[in-house]
Write a protein that holds these residues in place. Structure first.
Motif, PDB file in Angstrom:
ATOM      1  N   UNK A 128       0.857  -1.181   0.000  1.00  0.00           N
ATOM      2  CA  UNK A 128       0.000   0.000   0.000  1.00  0.00           C
ATOM      3  C   UNK A 128       0.886   1.220   0.000  1.00  0.00           C
ATOM      4  N   UNK A 129       0.890   1.957   1.091  1.00  0.00           N
ATOM      5  CA  UNK A 129       1.784   3.112   1.227  1.00  0.00           C
ATOM      6  C   UNK A 129       2.760   2.921   2.386  1.00  0.00           C
ATOM      7  N   UNK A 130       2.945   1.671   2.835  1.00  0.00           N
ATOM      8  CA  UNK A 130       3.818   1.377   3.972  1.00  0.00           C
ATOM      9  C   UNK A 130       5.098   0.709   3.496  1.00  0.00           C
ATOM     10  N   UNK A 131       6.229   1.273   3.870  1.00  0.00           N
ATOM     11  CA  UNK A 131       7.540   0.713   3.541  1.00  0.00           C
ATOM     12  C   UNK A 131       7.859  -0.409   4.519  1.00  0.00           C
ATOM     13  N   UNK A 159      13.424   7.944  -1.645  1.00  0.00           N
ATOM     14  CA  UNK A 159      14.091   6.857  -2.362  1.00  0.00           C
ATOM     15  C   UNK A 159      14.772   5.973  -1.328  1.00  0.00           C
ATOM     16  N   UNK A 160      14.552   4.689  -1.455  1.00  0.00           N
ATOM     17  CA  UNK A 160      15.198   3.712  -0.576  1.00  0.00           C
ATOM     18  C   UNK A 160      16.079   2.848  -1.458  1.00  0.00           C
ATOM     19  N   UNK A 161      17.361   2.778  -1.091  1.00  0.00           N
ATOM     20  CA  UNK A 161      18.335   2.043  -1.887  1.00  0.00           C
ATOM     21  C   UNK A 161      19.029   1.016  -1.011  1.00  0.00           C
ATOM     22  N   UNK A 162      19.096  -0.216  -1.500  1.00  0.00           N
ATOM     23  CA  UNK A 162      19.847  -1.272  -0.825  1.00  0.00           C
ATOM     24  C   UNK A 162      21.174  -1.450  -1.541  1.00  0.00           C
ATOM     25  N   UNK A 163      22.243  -1.496  -0.764  1.00  0.00           N
ATOM     26  CA  UNK A 163      23.598  -1.694  -1.293  1.00  0.00           C
ATOM     27  C   UNK A 163      24.142  -3.023  -0.772  1.00  0.00           C
ATOM     28  N   UNK A 164      24.892  -3.705  -1.619  1.00  0.00           N
ATOM     29  CA  UNK A 164      25.553  -4.951  -1.225  1.00  0.00           C
ATOM     30  C   UNK A 164      27.035  -4.840  -1.541  1.00  0.00           C
ATOM     31  N   UNK A 165      27.844  -5.420  -0.687  1.00  0.00           N
ATOM     32  CA  UNK A 165      29.292  -5.384  -0.867  1.00  0.00           C
ATOM     33  C   UNK A 165      29.679  -6.283  -2.041  1.00  0.00           C
ATOM     34  N   UNK A 166      30.563  -5.755  -2.899  1.00  0.00           N
ATOM     35  CA  UNK A 166      30.983  -6.497  -4.079  1.00  0.00           C
ATOM     36  C   UNK A 166      32.493  -6.567  -4.193  1.00  0.00           C
ATOM     37  N   UNK A 173      24.479  -1.078  -5.945  1.00  0.00           N
ATOM     38  CA  UNK A 173      23.031  -1.052  -5.704  1.00  0.00           C
ATOM     39  C   UNK A 173      22.440  -2.371  -6.177  1.00  0.00           C
ATOM     40  N   UNK A 174      21.611  -3.004  -5.338  1.00  0.00           N
ATOM     41  CA  UNK A 174      20.946  -4.214  -5.795  1.00  0.00           C
ATOM     42  C   UNK A 174      19.432  -4.154  -5.642  1.00  0.00           C
ATOM     43  N   UNK A 175      18.905  -3.090  -5.094  1.00  0.00           N
ATOM     44  CA  UNK A 175      17.456  -2.882  -5.059  1.00  0.00           C
ATOM     45  C   UNK A 175      17.186  -1.422  -4.755  1.00  0.00           C
ATOM     46  N   UNK A 176      16.096  -0.909  -5.318  1.00  0.00           N
ATOM     47  CA  UNK A 176      15.760   0.494  -5.129  1.00  0.00           C
ATOM     48  C   UNK A 176      14.257   0.653  -5.293  1.00  0.00           C
ATOM     49  N   UNK A 177      13.669   1.569  -4.523  1.00  0.00           N
ATOM     50  CA  UNK A 177      12.251   1.867  -4.638  1.00  0.00           C
ATOM     51  C   UNK A 177      12.027   3.336  -4.329  1.00  0.00           C
ATOM     52  N   UNK A 178      10.995   3.888  -4.933  1.00  0.00           N
ATOM     53  CA  UNK A 178      10.577   5.262  -4.688  1.00  0.00           C
ATOM     54  C   UNK A 178       9.209   5.205  -4.039  1.00  0.00           C
ATOM     55  N   UNK A 179       9.054   5.892  -2.928  1.00  0.00           N
ATOM     56  CA  UNK A 179       7.809   5.784  -2.183  1.00  0.00           C
ATOM     57  C   UNK A 179       6.615   6.341  -2.947  1.00  0.00           C
TER      58      UNK A 179
END
Length: 189
Positions: A128-131, A159-166, A173-179
């Motif tokens: 819905x509108x909940x992160x 903007x929520x961005x997930x980062x993973x060590x490489x 960046x391996x995942x991203x979303x805009x509310x």
């Protein structure tokens, strides 16, 4: 406003310092337990505000099990996750129920989202509108590379961005979303 979100560091301050140094400045550091004092130490070293909750392995910590924090004027529910008997090996149907419970907990507290740890598995969903966000872990013995999240609000859009060590001190960046984007695809590892 920019916030660094971490969980389950379990004593690994190197990756946490690295994330602050490479991706800062931040308006706050949020630690979701199991190493909450790692987060407090790095926030103090960096001179940034700290928000933290106690995990099931934060023995002797006086941080709360759960709290609502105002991040850029919007409430978010913070918890470690041990309260819900979460397990990363649960089947998808159980995870859907767990996510629904997290959303209900957030809505009950009038929170825009719920941030949690405990499972050592990154997750990003918008229900819905909940992160619903789990930044993963930075545990040195983990099978999956270290990860963290950044929550950034610019001109009313989050903007929520997930980062993973490489690699050593390299992140991607391996995942991203805009509310504001209600059609954002959920990310499950």
């Amino acid at each position: 406003m920019r916030y660094l979100v971490v969980s389950d560091t379990h004593g690994n301050r190197h990756d946490l310092r690295n994330a602050v140094g490479l991706f800062g400045p931040f308006d706050g550091l949020i630690h979701l337990g199991d190493g909450v004092l790692d987060g407090r130490t790095i926030a103090d070293e960096s001179g940034i505000p700290f928000y933290g909750v106690r995990g099931n392995e934060d023995y002797g910590s006086n941080y709360p099990d759960m709290e609502v924090a105002e991040l850029d004027g919007r409430p978010y529910l913070l918890l470690h996750g041990f309260q819900l008997d979460m397990n990363p090996y649960h089947p998808p149907s159980v995870w859907r129920e767990t996510i629904d419970r997290l959303v209900k907990m957030a809505k009950k507290r009038k929170a825009r989202g719920v941030l949690f740890g405990h499972t050592h598995q990154a997750l990003l969903d918008i229900v819905g509108d909940t992160v619903v966000l789990n930044p993963g872990d930075q545990y040195l013995g983990a099978a999956i590379p270290a990860s963290f999240a950044v929550i950034e609000t610019v001109n009313g859009e989050t903007r929520i961005t997930l980062y993973r060590k490489g690699g050593r001190d390299r992140w991607h960046i391996f995942a991203e979303a805009y509310l504001k984007n209600k059609a954002a695809e959920p990310f499950y590892p």
